[in-house]
Write a protein that holds these residues in place. Structure first.
Motif, PDB file in Angstrom:
ATOM      1  N   LEU A  93      30.111  23.208  46.606  1.00  0.00           N
ATOM      2  CA  LEU A  93      31.171  22.242  46.314  1.00  0.00           C
ATOM      3  C   LEU A  93      30.608  21.050  45.545  1.00  0.00           C
ATOM      4  N   LEU A  94      29.473  20.559  45.993  1.00  0.00           N
ATOM      5  CA  LEU A  94      28.882  19.374  45.384  1.00  0.00           C
ATOM      6  C   LEU A  94      28.115  19.683  44.104  1.00  0.00           C
ATOM      7  N   ARG A  95      27.330  20.756  44.138  1.00  0.00           N
ATOM      8  CA  ARG A  95      26.479  21.068  42.987  1.00  0.00           C
ATOM      9  C   ARG A  95      27.225  21.839  41.894  1.00  0.00           C
ATOM     10  N   SER A  96      27.908  22.907  42.268  1.00  0.00           N
ATOM     11  CA  SER A  96      28.489  23.816  41.281  1.00  0.00           C
ATOM     12  C   SER A  96      29.897  23.407  40.854  1.00  0.00           C
ATOM     13  N   ALA A  97      30.740  23.009  41.810  1.00  0.00           N
ATOM     14  CA  ALA A  97      32.139  22.698  41.504  1.00  0.00           C
ATOM     15  C   ALA A  97      32.308  21.246  41.049  1.00  0.00           C
ATOM     16  N   ALA A  98      31.875  20.300  41.873  1.00  0.00           N
ATOM     17  CA  ALA A  98      32.050  18.880  41.533  1.00  0.00           C
ATOM     18  C   ALA A  98      30.999  18.388  40.544  1.00  0.00           C
ATOM     19  N   ARG A  99      29.842  19.055  40.514  1.00  0.00           N
ATOM     20  CA  ARG A  99      28.728  18.630  39.652  1.00  0.00           C
ATOM     21  C   ARG A  99      28.427  17.147  39.861  1.00  0.00           C
ATOM     22  N   LEU A 100      28.192  16.831  41.124  1.00  0.00           N
ATOM     23  CA  LEU A 100      27.947  15.451  41.536  1.00  0.00           C
ATOM     24  C   LEU A 100      26.772  14.847  40.777  1.00  0.00           C
ATOM     25  N   ARG A 101      26.968  13.616  40.321  1.00  0.00           N
ATOM     26  CA  ARG A 101      25.902  12.868  39.652  1.00  0.00           C
ATOM     27  C   ARG A 101      25.453  11.717  40.545  1.00  0.00           C
ATOM     28  N   PRO A 102      24.169  11.338  40.465  1.00  0.00           N
ATOM     29  CA  PRO A 102      23.661  10.239  41.295  1.00  0.00           C
ATOM     30  C   PRO A 102      24.498   8.976  41.123  1.00  0.00           C
ATOM     31  N   GLY A 103      24.776   8.336  42.244  1.00  0.00           N
ATOM     32  CA  GLY A 103      25.518   7.081  42.231  1.00  0.00           C
ATOM     33  C   GLY A 103      27.012   7.220  42.348  1.00  0.00           C
ATOM     34  N   ARG A 136      24.959  12.605  50.513  1.00  0.00           N
ATOM     35  CA  ARG A 136      23.942  11.558  50.595  1.00  0.00           C
ATOM     36  C   ARG A 136      22.597  12.075  50.081  1.00  0.00           C
ATOM     37  N   GLU A 137      22.218  13.287  50.484  1.00  0.00           N
ATOM     38  CA  GLU A 137      20.949  13.882  50.060  1.00  0.00           C
ATOM     39  C   GLU A 137      20.893  14.060  48.544  1.00  0.00           C
ATOM     40  N   PHE A 138      22.039  14.364  47.934  1.00  0.00           N
ATOM     41  CA  PHE A 138      22.092  14.617  46.491  1.00  0.00           C
ATOM     42  C   PHE A 138      22.299  13.346  45.667  1.00  0.00           C
ATOM     43  N   GLY A 139      22.304  12.178  46.319  1.00  0.00           N
ATOM     44  CA  GLY A 139      22.294  10.926  45.575  1.00  0.00           C
ATOM     45  C   GLY A 139      23.617  10.214  45.421  1.00  0.00           C
ATOM     46  N   ALA A 140      24.634  10.566  46.214  1.00  0.00           N
ATOM     47  CA  ALA A 140      25.916   9.863  46.119  1.00  0.00           C
ATOM     48  C   ALA A 140      25.735   8.378  46.411  1.00  0.00           C
TER      49      ALA A 140
END
Length: 305
Positions: A119-129, A150-154
């Motif tokens: 969900l975070l990496r592939s779908a939302a492609r979350l960026r730091p911050g 949190r671990e991925f930098g949100a």
């Protein structure tokens, strides 16, 4: 062997303990003695007929188990009929589980953990911050998504939950604050498995170029048609996600799962172990899950009384 089967579609009341012959592995398959079977919301869709063709009845549900192979390996496996004392799995799909990782946490990392990761990496492609809102933040997926965000930098993680106790759990897992609609500040990423009213609130709460990822409809409410013009005016997007086809993609299973195992064993990720029920009490497990009275990973234990 003992298994849980349903012969007609319906609610939890159709789940019945039965004695059935042990499954026989075919070519490329292995027999797994089930230590614990995971209970997922998707299982309730099998039971009520949302996922299955009537021609497949009677049916033993359950898509994931931790157990031991006949040669003694402790494994995590995707299966077709996991609510049973024995299950068959493809040899190529087995993942060995460290002995120090208990069955409930290992099961939480398979379906729920991989869902939260993708969900975070592939779908939302979350960026730091970026800011993230997690709906159902005390559930199996949500509790892991809060931590992984949190671990991925949100930059900020907001947790939506149905009760104060569940909100407190999400905050303890690392959320910055509860999510209250309308949001004080618009969010970059919102993860929603509820649908209905929450989906509508979320859609109107996206920041410019925000992403609302929908991966379920626990409310069972009908989705309103999405107007592309409205998405244009919002300057935002809605992303659909389903784990099953995702795991068919190269690298979608092993790499993320190994990362989840490592984070857990390092103490940086805390899969929430939910209630455990004897296999024969699968009906009760489904009732509690559907009533939103559970938190974390729900499991069934063959041999427990």
């Amino acid at each position: 062997m003992l298994a849980i089967r349903f012969d007609r579609f319906g609610g939890p009341e159709v789940l019945t303990p039965v004695d059935v012959p042990a499954p026989v592995p075919g070519p490329g398959e292995v027999l797994v003695a089930v230590e614990a079977a995971g209970v997922n919301f998707a299982d309730t869709f099998q039971v009520d007929g949302s996922y299955l063709d009537p021609a497949l009845l009677p049916h033993v549900p359950g898509g994931e188990v931790v157990g031991r192979t006949e040669d003694g390996r402790r494994v995590l496996a995707k299966v077709a009929h996991g609510y049973a004392e024995l299950a068959v799995a493809r040899e190529a799909a087995l993942v060995e589980v460290p002995e120090e990782l208990d069955a409930a946490r290992a099961l939480a990392l398979l379906t729920q953990g991989l869902t939260a990761w993708h969900l975070l990496r592939s779908a939302a492609r979350l960026r730091p911050g970026e800011s993230v809102v997690v709906h159902s933040a005390a559930g199996g997926v949500g509790s892991l998504a809060v931590q992984l965000a949190r671990e991925f930098g949100a930059g900020r993680v907001l947790a939506q939950a149905s009760t104060p106790d569940k909100e407190r759990l999400a905050l303890d897992l690392g959320a910055d604050e509860p999510a209250r609609y309308p949001l004080a500040r618009r969010a970059d990423v919102i993860l929603d498995a509820a649908g209905g009213e929450l989906f509508a609130h979320a859609l109107g709460s996206l920041a410019d170029f925000g992403r609302l990822v929908t991966y379920g409809n626990a409310s069972r409410a009908a989705f309103a048609a999405l107007d592309p013009g409205r998405l244009g005016r919002l300057n935002a997007s809605v992303v659909g996600f389903w784990l099953r086809p995702t795991l068919a993609l190269p690298g979608a299973l092993d790499g993320p799962l190994k990362e989840l195992f490592a984070l857990t064993l390092q103490g940086r990720l805390r899969p929430v172990a939910g209630p455990e029920y004897p296999l024969a009490q699968a009906r009760t497990a489904h009732e509690e899950l559907l009533a939103r009275r559970t938190t974390g990973k729900v499991v069934l234990r063959p041999g427990a009384v």
